[in-house]
Design a protein around this motif. Structure first.
Motif, short mmCIF file in Angstrom:
data_model
loop_
_atom_site.label_atom_id
_atom_site.label_comp_id
_atom_site.label_asym_id
_atom_site.label_seq_id
_atom_site.Cartn_x
_atom_site.Cartn_y
_atom_site.Cartn_z
N ASN A 177 7.46 -13.09 40.00
CA ASN A 177 7.59 -14.54 40.19
C ASN A 177 6.22 -15.12 40.52
N SER A 178 5.52 -15.59 39.50
CA SER A 178 4.16 -16.12 39.69
C SER A 178 4.19 -17.40 40.53
N ASN A 179 3.18 -17.57 41.35
CA ASN A 179 3.03 -18.81 42.11
C ASN A 179 1.57 -19.20 42.16
N ALA A 180 1.29 -20.37 42.69
CA ALA A 180 -0.07 -20.90 42.68
C ALA A 180 -0.94 -20.39 43.81
N SER A 181 -0.45 -19.44 44.60
CA SER A 181 -1.24 -18.97 45.74
C SER A 181 -1.53 -17.48 45.72
N GLY A 182 -1.08 -16.76 44.66
CA GLY A 182 -1.32 -15.33 44.64
C GLY A 182 -1.30 -14.78 43.23
N ARG A 183 -1.40 -13.46 43.11
CA ARG A 183 -1.29 -12.79 41.82
C ARG A 183 -0.82 -11.36 42.04
N LEU A 184 -0.23 -10.76 41.00
CA LEU A 184 0.31 -9.41 41.13
C LEU A 184 0.27 -8.74 39.76
N ARG A 185 -0.59 -7.73 39.65
CA ARG A 185 -0.65 -6.92 38.45
C ARG A 185 -0.41 -5.45 38.82
N TYR A 186 0.36 -4.75 37.97
CA TYR A 186 0.58 -3.32 38.14
C TYR A 186 -0.36 -2.60 37.17
N GLU A 187 -1.04 -1.58 37.66
CA GLU A 187 -2.18 -1.01 36.92
C GLU A 187 -2.16 0.51 36.93
N VAL A 188 -2.67 1.09 35.84
CA VAL A 188 -3.04 2.50 35.77
C VAL A 188 -4.43 2.58 35.14
N ALA A 189 -5.06 3.74 35.21
CA ALA A 189 -6.39 3.91 34.63
C ALA A 189 -6.35 3.70 33.13
N GLY A 190 -7.40 3.08 32.60
CA GLY A 190 -7.46 2.78 31.19
C GLY A 190 -7.98 3.94 30.35
N PRO A 191 -7.85 3.84 29.02
CA PRO A 191 -8.32 4.89 28.12
C PRO A 191 -9.84 4.85 27.96
N ALA A 192 -10.39 5.88 27.37
CA ALA A 192 -11.80 5.88 27.00
C ALA A 192 -11.98 5.08 25.71
N ALA A 193 -13.19 4.62 25.46
CA ALA A 193 -13.46 3.85 24.25
C ALA A 193 -13.21 4.68 22.99
N SER A 194 -13.24 5.99 23.10
CA SER A 194 -13.04 6.87 21.94
C SER A 194 -11.58 7.19 21.68
N ASP A 195 -10.67 6.67 22.49
CA ASP A 195 -9.24 6.96 22.36
C ASP A 195 -8.51 5.90 21.54
N SER A 196 -7.65 6.34 20.63
CA SER A 196 -6.67 5.44 20.03
C SER A 196 -5.48 5.36 20.97
N TRP A 197 -4.76 4.23 20.96
CA TRP A 197 -3.66 4.07 21.92
C TRP A 197 -2.68 3.01 21.44
N ARG A 198 -1.51 2.98 22.11
CA ARG A 198 -0.48 1.98 21.88
C ARG A 198 0.04 1.50 23.22
N TYR A 199 0.18 0.20 23.36
CA TYR A 199 0.70 -0.40 24.58
C TYR A 199 1.88 -1.27 24.18
N SER A 200 3.06 -0.97 24.68
CA SER A 200 4.25 -1.70 24.28
C SER A 200 4.97 -2.24 25.51
N ALA A 201 5.69 -3.33 25.31
CA ALA A 201 6.46 -3.93 26.40
C ALA A 201 7.67 -4.65 25.83
N HIS A 202 8.74 -4.61 26.59
CA HIS A 202 9.95 -5.39 26.30
C HIS A 202 10.04 -6.39 27.44
N LEU A 203 9.63 -7.63 27.18
CA LEU A 203 9.47 -8.60 28.27
C LEU A 203 10.02 -9.95 27.89
N ARG A 204 10.24 -10.77 28.92
CA ARG A 204 10.77 -12.11 28.72
C ARG A 204 10.09 -13.10 29.65
N VAL A 205 9.63 -14.22 29.10
CA VAL A 205 9.19 -15.36 29.90
C VAL A 205 10.44 -16.16 30.19
#
Length: 420
Positions: free
Chosen positions: A76-104
Motif C-alpha cells: 500500500n504505497s503512500n506519500a511518506s515512505g517506500r517499500l521494495r523487496y530485494e535479492v542480489a542481482g545477476p552479473a552483466a554476463s548472465d541471461s535471465w528472466r524476471y516474471s510477475a503476476h501482479l495487479r494495480v
C-alpha cells in the motif's frame, strides 16, 4: 516399483488419450534465484527490504476479494515512505528472466515508482513501472532512451471499471545486452537496452516516497539462464527447437515459452490448444481455497501449513507447503482432497502434477499405501477408470518407494451408485 531418494520431488501422472499411463519423477528445479508465492510475506521467502525503505504497509490478501482464486501480497504505497523487496542481482554476463503476476488495484493510478519491477546487473538497469486508467486498463512505462514515452504499453481491462492481474515477463539476453517484455504471453516490447547503472539487484514494490496507490503481487520469480526459445531443447515436444529452429510458437529467441502461451495449464500435446484443465493451489495455503474439497476430519488426521528448508539440491529458498498427516489409528478415514473438473475423459490428454516430499517415520519403513497417494478417476462405459500412484519410504535407505499400475482398474457402478 520405482525407488528414488527422499527429496522435494515433482511427480507427473499422465494419460495420453486413454492409451497408457506414465509416471514421471522429475528432479526439483534449483536454478531459481528468488520466488515470491501468493499471500506469503516475502521476508519469509529469502527477500529482504531494500536498505532505507520504511513507512509503507504491506499485508496478505488470501484471497483477493475481486479475484477469489488469487492469493496475493499487497503493498500500500503512500506519500511518506517506500517499500521494495530485494535479492542480489545477476552479473552483466548472465541471461535471465524476471516474471510477475501482479495487479494495480486502484483506478486512475498514475504510472510511477509506486508499482515497479526492477533488475540491475551492474551495467544496465531494467525497470517497469505501472499504473491504471479510469476504465481499469493497466499502463506500463519502460525506463531508458529506447522507450521515451511516459506510457509505453496499455493493456485493456477484461471488465470495465476493474483492473486485472497481468502476467509480466522481462527476458534478457547477455549476448546482445537487450531485453524483451511479454505481457500475458505476447511480445510487446523488444530491443530494450534499459539505462546505465552500477546497481546490482532484483526488486519489486514501491520505490518512491511520492507515490500513492495499491498493488498486489500473486507471484514474482527471477531465474538466470537461457529462455526456452534459445536453450537448444525441444521444450514443447513438437519436433522443432528454438526460434532459430523455426518453432512457430517462439515469437523471438528471448521468448520464455516454447509453445502456445497458456494462462493456466499448458499445451500438453503441443497442438497449439491449451486443452488441459488444471486446478491448483498456492503453496502453504489450504487447497480448499482453490476449490478442492477438504476431506471429513477423522481421528489421526490433520492438515496445516508449514515451512521447511530441505537443504542444498532440494530447495534453496524457504519451501512453504501444505502438510497432511495420518497416523493410521482410525478406520475409514480417507483423507484425500478432491476436485471434479469437467470435462475429463480418456479421450483427452490429462495430467496430474504434484511437488511433494514424504517425511520418513521416526523408525521403520512407511508402507506404500493409500495414506500417500495421487489418483485420477475418469468416466468409462459403466463406471470409472482409476489411475493411481501410491507412495511410501524405506527408512534404511531414506528412499521413496513408488508403486504404480497395481491400482489401475475399472470400477463399475450399480444404479445405486455403489462401487465394487
Amino acid at each position: 516399483m520405482q525407488v528414488v531418494p527422499v527429496a522435494l520431488a515433482r511427480i507427473s501422472l499422465r494419460v495420453i488419450s486413454g492409451c497408457c499411463m506414465a509416471l514421471a519423477l522429475i528432479a526439483a528445479t534449483t536454478g531459481q534465484a528468488a520466488v515470491h508465492y501468493g499471500a506469503h510475506n516475502p521476508l519469509t521467502e529469502a527477500w529482504s527490504v531494500t536498505s532505507g525503505d520504511t513507512g509503507v504497509n504491506a499485508s496478505p490478501f488470501a484471497p483477493d476479494p475481486d479475484f477469489p482464486d488469487v492469493l496475493a501480497w499487497q503493498i500500500n504505497s503512500n506519500a511518506s515512505g517506500r517499500l521494495r523487496y530485494e535479492v542480489a542481482g545477476p552479473a552483466a554476463s548472465d541471461s535471465w528472466r524476471y516474471s510477475a503476476h501482479l495487479r494495480v488495484v486502484n483506478l486512475n493510478d498514475a504510472v510511477d515508482l509506486g508499482v515497479l519491477l526492477e533488475v540491475a546487473n551492474g551495467a544496465q538497469r531494467f525497470m517497469l513501472t505501472f499504473g491504471s486508467n479510469a476504465a481499469g486498463g493497466t499502463l506500463i512505462n519502460l525506463n531508458g532512451a529506447d522507450y521515451p514515452d511516459s506510457i509505453d504499453l496499455a493493456i485493456a481491462p477484461s471488465q470495465t471499471g476493474r483492473t486485472d492481474y497481468q502476467h509480466v515477463v522481462i527476458s534478457f539476453d547477455a549476448q546482445t545486452d537487450l531485453a524483451e517484455v511479454y505481457i500475458n504471453g505476447q511480445l510487446l516490447a523488444a530491443n530494450w537496452s534499459g539505462a546505465s547503472s552500477p546497481l546490482q539487484r532484483v526488486n519489486f514494490g514501491d520505490g518512491a516516497t511520492s507515490a500513492v496507490g495499491i498493488a498486489r503481487y500473486a507471484r514474482v520469480e527471477f531465474n538466470s539462464g537461457l529462455p526456452a526459445c534459445n536453450d537448444g531443447l525441444d521444450n514443447d515436444g513438437d519436433g522443432l527447437i528454438d526460434f532459430d529452429g523455426a518453432d512457430a510458437d517462439c515469437q523471438s529467441a528471448l521468448d520464455p515459452t516454447e509453445g502456445v502461451y497458456c494462462p493456466v495449464g499448458e499445451d500438453v500435446d503441443a497442438d497449439g490448444v491449451c486443452e488441459n484443465i488444471v486446478v491448483a493451489t498456492e503453496l502453504n495455503n489450504d487447497p480448499a481455497r482453490a476449490g478442492w474439497v477438504r476431506p471429513t476430519a477423522a481421528a489421526g488426521q490433520s492438515w496445516q501449513p508449514g515451512d521447511e528448508d530441505l537443504g542444498a539440491g532440494n530447495c534453496e529458498f524457504p519451501c512453504p507447503f501444505w502438510r497432511i498427516t495420518d497416523n493410521g489409528t482410525a478406520s475409514g478415514n480417507l483423507g484425500a482432497y478432491q476436485v471434479t473438473p469437467a470435462p475429463v475423459s480418456n479421450s483427452r490428454h490429462w495430467e496430474l502434477r504434484a511437488e511433494m516430499r514424504l517425511r520418513p517415520l521416526s523408525s521403520g519403513a512407511d508402507a506404500v499405501n493409500y495414506a500417500k497417494t495421487l489418483f485420477v478417476r475418469v468416466p468409462v462405459a459403466g463406471g470409472v477408470q482409476e489411475y493411481g500412484a501410491l507412495f511410501g519410504t524405506r527408512r534404511a535407505q531414506q528412499h521413496v518407494a513408488v508403486a504404480i499400475g497395481t491400482e489401475q482398474r475399472t470400477i463399475f457402478l450399480h444404479p445405486t451408485g455403489h462401487r465394487h
